[in-house]
Design an enzyme around this catalytic site. Structure first.
Site, mmCIF file in Angstrom:
data_model
loop_
_atom_site.group_PDB
_atom_site.id
_atom_site.type_symbol
_atom_site.label_atom_id
_atom_site.label_comp_id
_atom_site.label_asym_id
_atom_site.label_seq_id
_atom_site.Cartn_x
_atom_site.Cartn_y
_atom_site.Cartn_z
ATOM 1 N N SER A 7 39.805 42.404 42.228
ATOM 2 C CA SER A 7 40.398 42.598 43.551
ATOM 3 C C SER A 7 41.889 42.343 43.460
ATOM 4 O O SER A 7 42.313 41.309 42.955
ATOM 5 C CB SER A 7 39.783 41.625 44.557
ATOM 6 O OG SER A 7 40.579 41.615 45.738
ATOM 7 N N HIS A 32 39.347 46.993 42.821
ATOM 8 C CA HIS A 32 38.765 46.699 44.143
ATOM 9 C C HIS A 32 39.893 46.505 45.160
ATOM 10 O O HIS A 32 40.747 45.637 44.992
ATOM 11 C CB HIS A 32 37.912 45.434 44.017
ATOM 12 C CG HIS A 32 37.142 45.061 45.240
ATOM 13 N ND1 HIS A 32 35.885 45.574 45.522
ATOM 14 C CD2 HIS A 32 37.430 44.211 46.243
ATOM 15 C CE1 HIS A 32 35.434 45.040 46.650
ATOM 16 N NE2 HIS A 32 36.355 44.210 47.116
ATOM 17 N N ASP A 34 40.778 45.576 48.942
ATOM 18 C CA ASP A 34 40.259 44.922 50.145
ATOM 19 C C ASP A 34 41.104 45.289 51.355
ATOM 20 O O ASP A 34 42.225 44.811 51.505
ATOM 21 C CB ASP A 34 40.286 43.398 49.951
ATOM 22 C CG ASP A 34 39.163 42.924 49.052
ATOM 23 O OD1 ASP A 34 38.002 43.280 49.316
ATOM 24 O OD2 ASP A 34 39.451 42.190 48.082
ATOM 25 N N MET A 36 41.679 45.074 55.272
ATOM 26 C CA MET A 36 41.334 44.194 56.402
ATOM 27 C C MET A 36 42.193 44.549 57.604
ATOM 28 O O MET A 36 43.396 44.767 57.453
ATOM 29 C CB MET A 36 41.597 42.740 56.028
ATOM 30 C CG MET A 36 40.870 42.292 54.778
ATOM 31 S SD MET A 36 41.259 40.577 54.441
ATOM 32 C CE MET A 36 40.330 40.341 52.923
ATOM 33 N N HIS A 65 36.952 48.561 49.720
ATOM 34 C CA HIS A 65 36.075 47.726 50.550
ATOM 35 C C HIS A 65 36.701 47.645 51.941
ATOM 36 O O HIS A 65 37.686 46.933 52.142
ATOM 37 C CB HIS A 65 35.974 46.346 49.880
ATOM 38 C CG HIS A 65 35.166 45.345 50.613
ATOM 39 N ND1 HIS A 65 35.157 44.014 50.267
ATOM 40 C CD2 HIS A 65 34.328 45.458 51.680
ATOM 41 C CE1 HIS A 65 34.351 43.349 51.071
ATOM 42 N NE2 HIS A 65 33.846 44.198 51.951
ATOM 43 N N MET A 67 36.930 46.308 55.344
ATOM 44 C CA MET A 67 36.557 45.245 56.293
ATOM 45 C C MET A 67 37.274 45.552 57.594
ATOM 46 O O MET A 67 38.188 44.835 58.014
ATOM 47 C CB MET A 67 36.959 43.881 55.713
ATOM 48 C CG MET A 67 36.043 43.454 54.569
ATOM 49 S SD MET A 67 36.733 42.122 53.589
ATOM 50 C CE MET A 67 37.749 43.081 52.464
ATOM 51 N N MET A 136 28.183 40.183 50.029
ATOM 52 C CA MET A 136 29.321 39.259 50.133
ATOM 53 C C MET A 136 28.855 37.849 49.804
ATOM 54 O O MET A 136 27.897 37.345 50.407
ATOM 55 C CB MET A 136 29.914 39.280 51.545
ATOM 56 C CG MET A 136 30.695 40.537 51.891
ATOM 57 S SD MET A 136 32.010 40.950 50.726
ATOM 58 C CE MET A 136 33.059 39.492 50.823
ATOM 59 N N ASP A 170 30.703 40.022 45.681
ATOM 60 C CA ASP A 170 32.132 39.853 45.929
ATOM 61 C C ASP A 170 32.400 38.560 46.690
ATOM 62 O O ASP A 170 31.880 38.370 47.783
ATOM 63 C CB ASP A 170 32.601 41.074 46.744
ATOM 64 C CG ASP A 170 34.057 41.038 47.148
ATOM 65 O OD1 ASP A 170 34.809 40.208 46.629
ATOM 66 O OD2 ASP A 170 34.435 41.871 48.003
HETATM 67 C C1 DX5 Z 1 37.003 38.776 50.649
HETATM 68 C C2 DX5 Z 1 37.242 39.961 49.738
HETATM 69 C C3 DX5 Z 1 37.041 39.679 48.286
HETATM 70 C C4 DX5 Z 1 37.811 38.503 47.775
HETATM 71 C C5 DX5 Z 1 37.794 38.383 46.282
HETATM 72 O O1 DX5 Z 1 36.995 39.191 51.957
HETATM 73 O O2 DX5 Z 1 36.368 41.012 50.060
HETATM 74 O O3 DX5 Z 1 37.246 40.844 47.519
HETATM 75 O O4 DX5 Z 1 39.122 38.504 48.213
HETATM 76 O O5 DX5 Z 1 38.652 37.357 45.940
HETATM 77 P P1 DX5 Z 1 38.142 35.993 45.305
HETATM 78 O O6 DX5 Z 1 37.559 36.368 43.993
HETATM 79 O O7 DX5 Z 1 39.384 35.208 45.220
HETATM 80 O O8 DX5 Z 1 37.129 35.392 46.225
HETATM 81 ZN ZN ZN Z 2 36.163 42.795 48.650
#
Ligand code: DX5
Ligand code: ZN
Length: 212
Positions: A7, A32, A34, A36, A65, A67, A136, A170
């Site tokens: 990530s 990956h 993320d 948000m 991913h 979110m 998750m 994850d």
């Molecule tokens: C959390 C994310 C993950 C996360 C991974 O919402 O989806 O991808 O940031 O990071 P670590 O490995 O630091 O938990």
């Molecule tokens: Zn993620």
């Protein structure tokens, strides 16, 4: 085969291109991303322009991913930005089947993710509509959180229910807990902090993949 999907959430965003190259050279299988929105999760990260910039610096598949609330609004834009796998959250939309079909209609792989409190069995009505389940192992929203140990059983349950589907996990994953997840049936390991904090990316990626 275990895939490692680092990530970039905990990367230095000012050096994102260089960070992606280090991961690629270090043997990462996917990247990956993320995404948000400050609504589905209480944090804001990045959106389509950043995914597109990452697309321009790496050949690795982009594991996006989402979110975000009502992801159906943005699937096509993430597909156009260069995502290869687009994962939505079961809890984020009333239009789960429709959104998974829309991802496939864009020619992309579709993933479905669940928060730690959502039963794995709630995915069964959508069987056949997704290529990957993302379990998750922390509450989504932030990198660097503590791994929830019950996630190992949830991965095992997902493996049983969906034997022909990729199982990704994850959140809070490191070299200590990765082996139990791989043994439980995880195909794809996401790790942010555990990889980014190591200067030798190749070593940590190989260690996570080894399952020991
Ligand atoms: C959390 C994310 C993950 C996360 C991974 O919402 O989806 O991808 O940031 O990071 P670590 O490995 O630091 O938990
Ligand atoms: Zn993620």
């Amino acid at each position: 085969m275990t895939y490692i999907s680092p990530s970039v959430l905990s990367a230095d965003f000012a050096r994102l291109g260089a960070e992606c190259l280090t991961l690629e050279r270090g043997g990462a299988d996917w990247i990956h991303c993320d995404v948000m929105d400050g609504v589905f999760v209480p944090n804001i990260s990045f959106g389509m322009p950043v995914v597109e910039s990452i697309r321009n610096v790496t050949h690795l598949p982009l594991d996006v991913h989402l979110m975000i609330d009502r992801p159906e609004r943005y699937v096509q834009q993430f597909a156009e930005a260069g995502a290869d796998i687009i994962t939505i959250h079961l809890e984020a939309t009333q239009k789960v089947s429709e959104t998974l079909r829309a991802i496939h209609a864009c020619g992309k792989k579709a993933g479905i993710s669940i928060r730690p409190s959502t039963p794995v069995g709630s995915l069964t009505p959508y069987r056949g509509l997704f290529d990957m389940v993302l379990i998750m192992s922390v509450e989504p929203g932030f990198g660097g959180q503590q791994f929830l140990p019950e996630s190992v059983d949830r991965v095992r349950r997902a493996r049983q229910l969906f034997p022909d589907t990729l199982i990704e996990v994850d959140g809070g994953i490191n070299a200590d807990n990765a082996p139990s997840l791989i043994a439980a049936g995880a195909d794809v390991i996401v790790a942010g902090t555990a990889i980014m904090k190591e200067s030798d990316r190749a070593a940590i990626i190989a260690r996570l993949r080894s399952g020991k």
